[in-house]
Design a protein around this motif. Structure first.
Motif, PDB file in Angstrom:
ATOM      1  N   LYS A 117      78.303  15.661  63.952  1.00 14.56           N
ATOM      2  CA  LYS A 117      79.156  14.705  64.645  1.00 14.56           C
ATOM      3  C   LYS A 117      78.601  14.474  66.047  1.00 14.56           C
ATOM      4  O   LYS A 117      78.273  15.415  66.763  1.00 14.56           O
ATOM      5  CB  LYS A 117      80.581  15.232  64.726  1.00 14.56           C
ATOM      6  CG  LYS A 117      81.543  14.308  65.450  1.00 14.56           C
ATOM      7  CD  LYS A 117      82.937  14.916  65.527  1.00 14.56           C
ATOM      8  CE  LYS A 117      83.873  14.016  66.321  1.00 14.56           C
ATOM      9  NZ  LYS A 117      85.227  14.611  66.428  1.00 14.56           N
ATOM     10  N   SER A 118      78.507  13.205  66.447  1.00 15.46           N
ATOM     11  CA  SER A 118      78.028  12.886  67.793  1.00 15.46           C
ATOM     12  C   SER A 118      79.046  13.326  68.828  1.00 15.46           C
ATOM     13  O   SER A 118      80.256  13.207  68.619  1.00 15.46           O
ATOM     14  CB  SER A 118      77.781  11.375  67.924  1.00 15.46           C
ATOM     15  OG  SER A 118      76.761  10.966  67.048  1.00 15.46           O
ATOM     16  N   VAL A 119      78.535  13.846  69.934  1.00 15.83           N
ATOM     17  CA  VAL A 119      79.403  14.328  71.008  1.00 15.83           C
ATOM     18  C   VAL A 119      79.003  13.650  72.309  1.00 15.83           C
ATOM     19  O   VAL A 119      77.833  13.672  72.696  1.00 15.83           O
ATOM     20  CB  VAL A 119      79.296  15.859  71.169  1.00 15.83           C
ATOM     21  CG1 VAL A 119      80.187  16.331  72.307  1.00 15.83           C
ATOM     22  CG2 VAL A 119      79.675  16.561  69.868  1.00 15.83           C
ATOM     23  N   HIS A 120      79.976  13.046  72.993  1.00 14.68           N
ATOM     24  CA  HIS A 120      79.697  12.409  74.280  1.00 14.68           C
ATOM     25  C   HIS A 120      79.166  13.436  75.283  1.00 14.68           C
ATOM     26  O   HIS A 120      79.703  14.542  75.391  1.00 14.68           O
ATOM     27  CB  HIS A 120      80.974  11.779  74.858  1.00 14.68           C
ATOM     28  CG  HIS A 120      81.331  10.475  74.226  1.00 14.68           C
ATOM     29  ND1 HIS A 120      80.573   9.343  74.361  1.00 14.68           N
ATOM     30  CD2 HIS A 120      82.374  10.121  73.438  1.00 14.68           C
ATOM     31  CE1 HIS A 120      81.129   8.352  73.693  1.00 14.68           C
ATOM     32  NE2 HIS A 120      82.230   8.799  73.118  1.00 14.68           N
ATOM     33  N   GLY A 121      78.118  13.066  75.998  1.00 11.15           N
ATOM     34  CA  GLY A 121      77.655  13.859  77.123  1.00 11.15           C
ATOM     35  C   GLY A 121      76.708  14.989  76.817  1.00 11.15           C
ATOM     36  O   GLY A 121      76.285  15.704  77.731  1.00 11.15           O
ATOM     37  N   ALA A 122      76.339  15.186  75.546  1.00 15.42           N
ATOM     38  CA  ALA A 122      75.470  16.315  75.200  1.00 15.42           C
ATOM     39  C   ALA A 122      74.138  16.243  75.924  1.00 15.42           C
ATOM     40  O   ALA A 122      73.609  17.262  76.395  1.00 15.42           O
ATOM     41  CB  ALA A 122      75.252  16.369  73.691  1.00 15.42           C
ATOM     42  N   MET A 123      73.587  15.038  76.042  1.00 16.89           N
ATOM     43  CA  MET A 123      72.285  14.898  76.688  1.00 16.89           C
ATOM     44  C   MET A 123      72.373  15.174  78.181  1.00 16.89           C
ATOM     45  O   MET A 123      71.414  15.678  78.787  1.00 16.89           O
ATOM     46  CB  MET A 123      71.719  13.493  76.432  1.00 16.89           C
ATOM     47  CG  MET A 123      70.259  13.336  76.830  1.00 16.89           C
ATOM     48  SD  MET A 123      69.179  14.394  75.831  1.00 16.89           S
ATOM     49  CE  MET A 123      67.602  14.124  76.643  1.00 16.89           C
ATOM     50  N   SER A 177      78.329   9.403  79.498  1.00 21.71           N
ATOM     51  CA  SER A 177      79.197   8.584  78.653  1.00 21.71           C
ATOM     52  C   SER A 177      78.536   8.151  77.355  1.00 21.71           C
ATOM     53  O   SER A 177      79.119   7.389  76.583  1.00 21.71           O
ATOM     54  CB  SER A 177      79.649   7.337  79.428  1.00 21.71           C
ATOM     55  OG  SER A 177      78.532   6.571  79.845  1.00 21.71           O
ATOM     56  N   CYS A 178      77.315   8.635  77.109  1.00 20.06           N
ATOM     57  CA  CYS A 178      76.584   8.233  75.905  1.00 20.06           C
ATOM     58  C   CYS A 178      76.864   9.193  74.752  1.00 20.06           C
ATOM     59  O   CYS A 178      76.962  10.408  74.940  1.00 20.06           O
ATOM     60  CB  CYS A 178      75.076   8.215  76.170  1.00 20.06           C
ATOM     61  SG  CYS A 178      74.534   6.842  77.199  1.00 20.06           S
ATOM     62  N   SER A 179      76.988   8.630  73.574  1.00 18.57           N
ATOM     63  CA  SER A 179      77.115   9.416  72.353  1.00 18.57           C
ATOM     64  C   SER A 179      75.926   9.103  71.472  1.00 18.57           C
ATOM     65  O   SER A 179      75.749   7.967  71.037  1.00 18.57           O
ATOM     66  CB  SER A 179      78.417   9.070  71.637  1.00 18.57           C
ATOM     67  OG  SER A 179      78.542   9.833  70.463  1.00 18.57           O
ATOM     68  N   MET A 180      75.078  10.089  71.228  1.00 16.78           N
ATOM     69  CA  MET A 180      73.861   9.837  70.459  1.00 16.78           C
ATOM     70  C   MET A 180      73.870  10.621  69.160  1.00 16.78           C
ATOM     71  O   MET A 180      74.644  11.571  68.999  1.00 16.78           O
ATOM     72  CB  MET A 180      72.631  10.199  71.284  1.00 16.78           C
ATOM     73  CG  MET A 180      72.502  11.673  71.591  1.00 16.78           C
ATOM     74  SD  MET A 180      71.185  11.985  72.764  1.00 16.78           S
ATOM     75  CE  MET A 180      71.766  11.066  74.183  1.00 16.78           C
TER      76      MET A 180
END
Length: 318
Positions: A117-123, A177-180
């Motif tokens: 599952k993509s998670v906002h802010g992981a990067m 704020s990115c979800s990758m």
């Protein structure tokens, strides 16, 4: 048990070929006492990742056959692969860069089939920990003790670090704020961690790594560029042999041309993939040289900064 030979270790570990009753195994040991944060944690993560990848990739990963304790060292063992050579050596021995690149890309495609599952802010967390963190530590060390460097080197190091920190502030904000896409990864996919069977024209993966903050396949792809386009293995041999006259100069001219050919081939194939992201690859590529800073610092301060500078150059080049 008989120790047949010592192999090059990594991340504070010791790697040996051992003979037990006429059967060969590769044993990877780590101190249970010293450098636990950077040694034992990484070793433990490899155990977990190997077991996971074996379930997913089958015989594309060398499995663990046993774990144990030998005095103050923990170890795990894997079957010895007869006739295999790492992909860096295979390329230097004349194997086709296009063939190896194609086979490696197929493995990356397989890994992306197992999505999280993509998670906002992981990067942004990854950037803060693996790029910004080492830079802040490097800056503190320079302030406390710059005796390892000339006056000009010290001045240039401060300038490059400060420019990179400014750029990282922008990148962290952007990726907050990115979800990758996040998928299963190898985590340490350098050319030396891929064994190539030249007779069967197939590969096997070794030495995966689970300690990361953003499981994105562009991270694995960037590690292939670390080995090829940045020629890490060649450069570290040169640094170990000759020392470093100027930490600001990365001797790209000594990298074998075959590595550049491989980088060109694998990049041309990757751009056609739906998972490929040029900006992410750039940031990850840079991070491979900043995140090694604490490990290098344990052995060679100037080498730690020389590779850090290369990482900064990759980050600031665009």
């Amino acid at each position: 048990m008989k120790i047949v030979s010592e192999l090059k270790g990594g991340s504070l570990s010791r790697t040996q070929i051992v003979d037990r009753g006429g059967e060969l195994f590769v044993r990877k040991s780590i101190s249970a006492v010293d450098n636990r944060e950077y040694g034992l944690v990484r070793w433990q993560s490899q155990v977990r990742k190997i077991q996971l990848l074996e379930n997913v990739l089958g015989d594309l990963i060398v499995p663990i056959t046993s774990l144990g304790l030998d005095k103050d060292f923990y170890f795990y063992e894997m079957p010895y692969i007869y006739g295999g050579q790492n992909c860096a050596t295979a390329l230097e021995m004349g194997e086709s860069p296009k063939l190896i690149a194609s086979e490696v890309l197929q493995v990356l495609d397989q890994l992306t089939m197992f999505a999280y599952k993509s998670v906002h802010g992981a990067m942004s967390v990854y950037i803060a920990e693996e790029v910004e963190g080492p830079l802040l530590r490097a800056r503190e060390i320079l302030l406390a003790n710059g005796n390892f460097f000339s006056e000009t080197e010290t001045k240039n190091l401060f300038e490059e670090i400060d420019k990179a920190l400014a750029k990282l502030s922008v990148l962290k904000l952007k990726f907050t704020s990115c979800s990758m896409n996040q998928t299963l990864t190898h985590g340490n996919l350098t050319l030396e961690n891929i064994l190539w069977d030249s007779k069967q024209k197939r590969l096997v993966l070794i030495d995966p790594y689970a300690e990361t903050y953003c499981e994105n396949i562009n991270g694995d792809f960037s590690q292939l560029l670390q080995s090829s386009e940045s020629g890490y293995e060649s450069i570290v041999k040169e640094f170990n042999l000759t020392g470093i006259s100027n930490v600001m100069v990365y001797p790209e001219n000594i990298i074998p041309n075959i590595y550049f050919e491989f980088a060109k081939e694998i990049k041309s194939l990757a751009v056609e993939k739906s998972w490929y992201d040029e900006e992410l690859t750039r940031v990850f590529h840079s991070s491979q040289f900043t995140r090694m800073f604490p490990f290098k610092l344990e052995h060679d301060v100037r080498q730690a900064y020389a590779f850090l500078v290369h990482g900064l150059n990759l980050l600031l080049r665009y």
